[in-house]
Design an enzyme around this catalytic site. Sequence first.
Site, PDB file in Angstrom:
ATOM      1  N   LYS A   1       1.764   2.418  -4.988  1.00  0.00           N
ATOM      2  CA  LYS A   1       2.490   1.715  -6.329  1.00  0.00           C
ATOM      3  C   LYS A   1       1.735   1.977  -7.615  1.00  0.00           C
ATOM      4  CE  LYS A   1       2.399  -2.181  -4.392  1.00  0.00           C
ATOM      5  NZ  LYS A   1       2.049  -1.843  -2.951  1.00  0.00           N
TER       6      LYS A   1
ATOM      7  N   GLN B   1       2.101  -5.885  -3.323  1.00  0.00           N
ATOM      8  CA  GLN B   1       2.684  -5.839  -1.963  1.00  0.00           C
ATOM      9  C   GLN B   1       3.752  -5.125  -1.539  1.00  0.00           C
ATOM     10  OE1 GLN B   1       1.522  -9.473  -3.630  1.00  0.00           O
ATOM     11  NE2 GLN B   1      -0.275  -8.597  -3.107  1.00  0.00           N
TER      12      GLN B   1
ATOM     13  N   GLY C   1      -4.476  -4.216  -3.805  1.00  0.00           N
ATOM     14  CA  GLY C   1      -5.563  -3.021  -3.928  1.00  0.00           C
ATOM     15  C   GLY C   1      -4.680  -1.935  -4.518  1.00  0.00           C
ATOM     16  N   HIS C   2      -4.719  -1.528  -5.838  1.00  0.00           N
ATOM     17  CA  HIS C   2      -4.123  -0.596  -6.463  1.00  0.00           C
ATOM     18  C   HIS C   2      -4.887   0.433  -6.719  1.00  0.00           C
ATOM     19  CE1 HIS C   2      -0.200  -3.259  -7.290  1.00  0.00           C
ATOM     20  NE2 HIS C   2      -0.947  -3.200  -5.746  1.00  0.00           N
TER      21      HIS C   2
ATOM     22  N   ARG D   1      -9.896  -3.127   6.161  1.00  0.00           N
ATOM     23  CA  ARG D   1      -9.434  -3.314   7.723  1.00  0.00           C
ATOM     24  C   ARG D   1      -8.491  -2.013   7.870  1.00  0.00           C
ATOM     25  NH1 ARG D   1      -5.993  -8.766   7.498  1.00  0.00           N
ATOM     26  NH2 ARG D   1      -5.562  -8.214   5.394  1.00  0.00           N
TER      27      ARG D   1
ATOM     28  N   SER E   1       5.267  12.595  -3.537  1.00  0.00           N
ATOM     29  CA  SER E   1       3.756  12.604  -3.919  1.00  0.00           C
ATOM     30  C   SER E   1       3.017  13.123  -2.466  1.00  0.00           C
ATOM     31  CB  SER E   1       3.048  11.083  -4.176  1.00  0.00           C
ATOM     32  OG  SER E   1       1.750  11.027  -3.990  1.00  0.00           O
TER      33      SER E   1
ATOM     34  N   THR F   1      -9.507  -5.103   1.990  1.00  0.00           N
ATOM     35  CA  THR F   1     -10.216  -5.536   3.024  1.00  0.00           C
ATOM     36  C   THR F   1     -10.921  -4.621   3.763  1.00  0.00           C
ATOM     37  OG1 THR F   1      -8.172  -5.881   4.387  1.00  0.00           O
ATOM     38  CG2 THR F   1      -8.864  -7.817   3.106  1.00  0.00           C
TER      39      THR F   1
ATOM     40  N   THR G   1      -7.428  -0.986   1.181  1.00  0.00           N
ATOM     41  CA  THR G   1      -8.205  -1.051  -0.210  1.00  0.00           C
ATOM     42  C   THR G   1      -9.042  -2.192  -0.555  1.00  0.00           C
ATOM     43  OG1 THR G   1      -6.301   0.163  -0.904  1.00  0.00           O
ATOM     44  CG2 THR G   1      -7.858  -0.534  -2.675  1.00  0.00           C
TER      45      THR G   1
ATOM     46  N   ASP H   1       0.837  -1.203   0.010  1.00  0.00           N
ATOM     47  CA  ASP H   1       0.100  -0.004  -0.110  1.00  0.00           C
ATOM     48  C   ASP H   1       0.856   1.401   0.028  1.00  0.00           C
ATOM     49  OD1 ASP H   1      -2.163  -1.562   0.221  1.00  0.00           O
ATOM     50  OD2 ASP H   1      -2.315  -1.722   2.294  1.00  0.00           O
TER      51      ASP H   1
HETATM   52  P1  GDP Z   1      -0.594   0.538  -3.594  1.00  0.00           P
HETATM   53  O1  GDP Z   1      -1.328  -0.774  -3.126  1.00  0.00           O
HETATM   54  O2  GDP Z   1       0.584   0.568  -3.272  1.00  0.00           O
HETATM   55  O3  GDP Z   1      -1.069   0.640  -5.025  1.00  0.00           O
HETATM   56  O4  GDP Z   1      -1.632   1.460  -2.608  1.00  0.00           O
HETATM   57  P2  GDP Z   1      -3.070   1.576  -2.128  1.00  0.00           P
HETATM   58  O5  GDP Z   1      -3.940   2.151  -3.352  1.00  0.00           O
HETATM   59  O6  GDP Z   1      -3.574   0.537  -1.565  1.00  0.00           O
HETATM   60  O7  GDP Z   1      -2.865   2.852  -1.049  1.00  0.00           O
HETATM   61  C1  GDP Z   1      -2.619   4.091  -1.223  1.00  0.00           C
HETATM   62  C2  GDP Z   1      -3.471   4.891  -1.022  1.00  0.00           C
HETATM   63  O8  GDP Z   1      -3.063   6.373  -0.662  1.00  0.00           O
HETATM   64  C3  GDP Z   1      -4.861   5.059  -1.808  1.00  0.00           C
HETATM   65  O9  GDP Z   1      -6.115   5.212  -1.411  1.00  0.00           O
HETATM   66  C4  GDP Z   1      -4.423   6.330  -2.794  1.00  0.00           C
HETATM   67  O10 GDP Z   1      -5.321   6.963  -3.478  1.00  0.00           O
HETATM   68  C5  GDP Z   1      -3.468   7.101  -1.923  1.00  0.00           C
HETATM   69  N1  GDP Z   1      -2.619   7.882  -2.113  1.00  0.00           N
HETATM   70  C6  GDP Z   1      -1.568   7.994  -3.059  1.00  0.00           C
HETATM   71  N2  GDP Z   1      -0.499   8.687  -2.906  1.00  0.00           N
HETATM   72  C7  GDP Z   1      -1.003   9.883  -2.128  1.00  0.00           C
HETATM   73  C8  GDP Z   1      -0.388  10.921  -1.536  1.00  0.00           C
HETATM   74  O11 GDP Z   1       0.512  11.302  -1.740  1.00  0.00           O
HETATM   75  N3  GDP Z   1      -1.216  11.366  -0.503  1.00  0.00           N
HETATM   76  C9  GDP Z   1      -2.275  11.012  -0.239  1.00  0.00           C
HETATM   77  N4  GDP Z   1      -3.122  11.794   0.973  1.00  0.00           N
HETATM   78  N5  GDP Z   1      -2.761   9.835  -0.534  1.00  0.00           N
HETATM   79  C10 GDP Z   1      -2.408   9.282  -1.480  1.00  0.00           C
HETATM   80  P1  IMO Z   2      -0.901  -4.339  -2.392  1.00  0.00           P
HETATM   81  O1  IMO Z   2      -0.370  -4.491  -3.631  1.00  0.00           O
HETATM   82  C1  IMO Z   2      -1.061  -4.709   1.946  1.00  0.00           C
HETATM   83  C2  IMO Z   2      -0.784  -8.896   3.353  1.00  0.00           C
HETATM   84  C3  IMO Z   2      -2.141  -9.234   4.213  1.00  0.00           C
HETATM   85  C4  IMO Z   2      -1.440 -10.081   5.181  1.00  0.00           C
HETATM   86  C5  IMO Z   2      -0.506 -10.936   4.223  1.00  0.00           C
HETATM   87  C6  IMO Z   2      -0.772 -12.213   3.652  1.00  0.00           C
HETATM   88  O2  IMO Z   2      -2.262  -3.331  -2.545  1.00  0.00           O
HETATM   89  O3  IMO Z   2       0.292  -3.403  -1.715  1.00  0.00           O
HETATM   90  P2  IMO Z   2      -2.306 -12.969   1.494  1.00  0.00           P
HETATM   91  O4  IMO Z   2      -3.660 -12.800   1.323  1.00  0.00           O
HETATM   92  O5  IMO Z   2      -1.409 -12.339   0.425  1.00  0.00           O
HETATM   93  O6  IMO Z   2      -1.947 -14.279   2.006  1.00  0.00           O
HETATM   94  O7  IMO Z   2      -2.099 -11.930   3.028  1.00  0.00           O
HETATM   95  O8  IMO Z   2      -0.168 -10.004   3.187  1.00  0.00           O
HETATM   96  N1  IMO Z   2      -0.988  -8.262   2.195  1.00  0.00           N
HETATM   97  C7  IMO Z   2      -0.989  -6.856   1.651  1.00  0.00           C
HETATM   98  N2  IMO Z   2      -0.921  -5.796   2.829  1.00  0.00           N
HETATM   99  N3  IMO Z   2      -1.151  -4.389   0.630  1.00  0.00           N
HETATM  100  C8  IMO Z   2      -1.109  -5.518  -0.096  1.00  0.00           C
HETATM  101  O9  IMO Z   2      -1.252  -5.498  -1.535  1.00  0.00           O
HETATM  102  C9  IMO Z   2      -1.134  -6.736   0.343  1.00  0.00           C
HETATM  103  N4  IMO Z   2      -1.278  -8.091  -0.183  1.00  0.00           N
HETATM  104  C10 IMO Z   2      -1.354  -8.811   0.929  1.00  0.00           C
HETATM  105  O10 IMO Z   2      -2.661  -8.113   4.945  1.00  0.00           O
HETATM  106  O11 IMO Z   2      -0.946  -9.519   6.279  1.00  0.00           O
HETATM  107 MG    MG Z   3      -2.830  -1.760  -2.015  1.00  0.00          MG
END
Ligand code: GDP
Ligand code: IMO
Ligand code: MG
Length: 455
Positions: free
Chosen positions: A47, A255, A71-72, A334, A444, A332, A330, A44
């Site tokens: 990416k 991840q 969850g991107h 949680r 960012s 679950t 994004t 998270d």
């Molecule tokens: P990923 O899994 O690495 O792609 O990241 P996620 O999408 O799960 O989580 C990143 C969260 O932060 C998302 O809700 C994005 O929309 C948000 N986000 C991304 N860049 C920024 C930032 O620079 N500032 C803030 N406040 N939110 C951001």
């Molecule tokens: P993105 O790509 C954050 C965590 C789960 C759990 C562990 C194992 O959005 O960054 P799994 O279902 O993969 O067997 O769970 O890994 N986990 C993540 N945490 N971002 C993710 O993906 C994750 N994908 C798995 O919460 O602790």
């Molecule tokens: Mg994510």
Amino acid sequence: MNLNTGYNYIPLCFFIGVAHRGVVIFLFEVYVPGTSVIGLQWGDEAKGKIVDLLTERHNVVVRYQGGANAGHTVVFGGKKYKLSLVPSGIFHPTVQCVIAGGVVIDPVQLLSEIDRLAIEGIVIGDKLFISDRAHVIFPWHKLEDRVYDEIGGGEAIGTTMRGIGPCYRDKVGRSQAIRLGELFRDDFKSRVETITESKNKILKAYGCTELPDANQIFDDYTAAANRLKPYCIDTTAYLLNEIDKDTPILFEGAQGALLDVDHGTFPYVTSSNSSGVGIAAGSGVPARFISKMIGVIKAYTTRVGGGPMPTEQDNEVGNKIRENGNEYGTVTKRPRRCGWFDAVAARYTARLSGVDAVAITLLDVLSGIGELKICVAYKIDGHETTDFPSECEKLRRAEPVYITIPGWNEDISQVTDFNKLPNAAKMYVKKIAELLKHPVEIVSVGADRKQTMYV
Ligand code: GDP
Ligand code: IMO
Ligand code: MG
């Protein structure tokens, strides 16, 4: 948009002169401009946002490991898009997206993502290829995810319950695994029947009452397979051909490196190689074709699920970061565990992944937090170290050694020039670059594409 970040577009050519019996032979090697985006923490790190931005400079975007545990998020034009399996390059009309063989796919879920994107105005058309080598997640995998996480003993891993671990386990075990290409074969029905029978015996023993039905699975997966057929190809061959043509390719990690099954905080990890080491295995593209490796880090640390996290702030600071950053999963939903930036962990994963440069995200979230802390070493069993321990239980005993840095109160979410950030914010970024020993190229300060600075 200013994207003057110095990425290599022109293939780099190396000539090495080798003297052999007085004759100099020139060995000629071409490096394709492959770029990779890897999360350096526990996932998270934003990416998705960084991949979407860099897609502009590439023709192909590849997801190569993980599955719908990812969850991107991509935000532009006032709209927020969430992706789990479809690569984050999908918003660029001329870019080819690829889900490579290292990804584990729930076909029904993938189709619902494709359908949801269509409703949101993003039509996949012929912009997606899916590997026939990708392993398929079945209903029994999701049930196994639940029973195994609960009975593991000790702290639960806290998986996303998407069946990721059980599917990878079957892949390595081989006899009960089914790849996407096999859904089109005549023996698919009999294989589903045999595997369901065997899986149900075990699930029953674990107390599962609602057991998968072979006929239902066959019908659902055959229908899904028929819809996915136009996308399903040998993506390894496709990518190797693109490399031969010097096509710029972007690899999208899922991840984060601390969740890597071999190099992360085992057993509190995911089941794939989510650090830089996983790109070649998951995509079929040799590692030497990656000419730029970008590590993405949040300006602080978050973690979802179980396992040690030395800089966790289970207090007011952690709560404030969670609320400022909307730190809820994004996938679950949680609440994410939040804490200070851990430079020991990020330095380790940057080295492990062979990072060339760093993108710092969510810097805006730290506005108004007060004085900021960065963990620069661990004290483990009385000894101070900057090495990241290989053993999870050792990491559990690690006491963070912090430095304190002044914070800032200004809202920085609309700043587009790094030099116009408050001094304290600039200092914070520079400190992280210094500790990681890598340049920070992207900062960012908001979820939107526009809320980005190139340093
Ligand atoms: P990923 O899994 O690495 O792609 O990241 P996620 O999408 O799960 O989580 C990143 C969260 O932060 C998302 O809700 C994005 O929309 C948000 N986000 C991304 N860049 C920024 C930032 O620079 N500032 C803030 N406040 N939110 C951001
Ligand atoms: P993105 O790509 C954050 C965590 C789960 C759990 C562990 C194992 O959005 O960054 P799994 O279902 O993969 O067997 O769970 O890994 N986990 C993540 N945490 N971002 C993710 O993906 C994750 N994908 C798995 O919460 O602790
Ligand atoms: Mg994510």
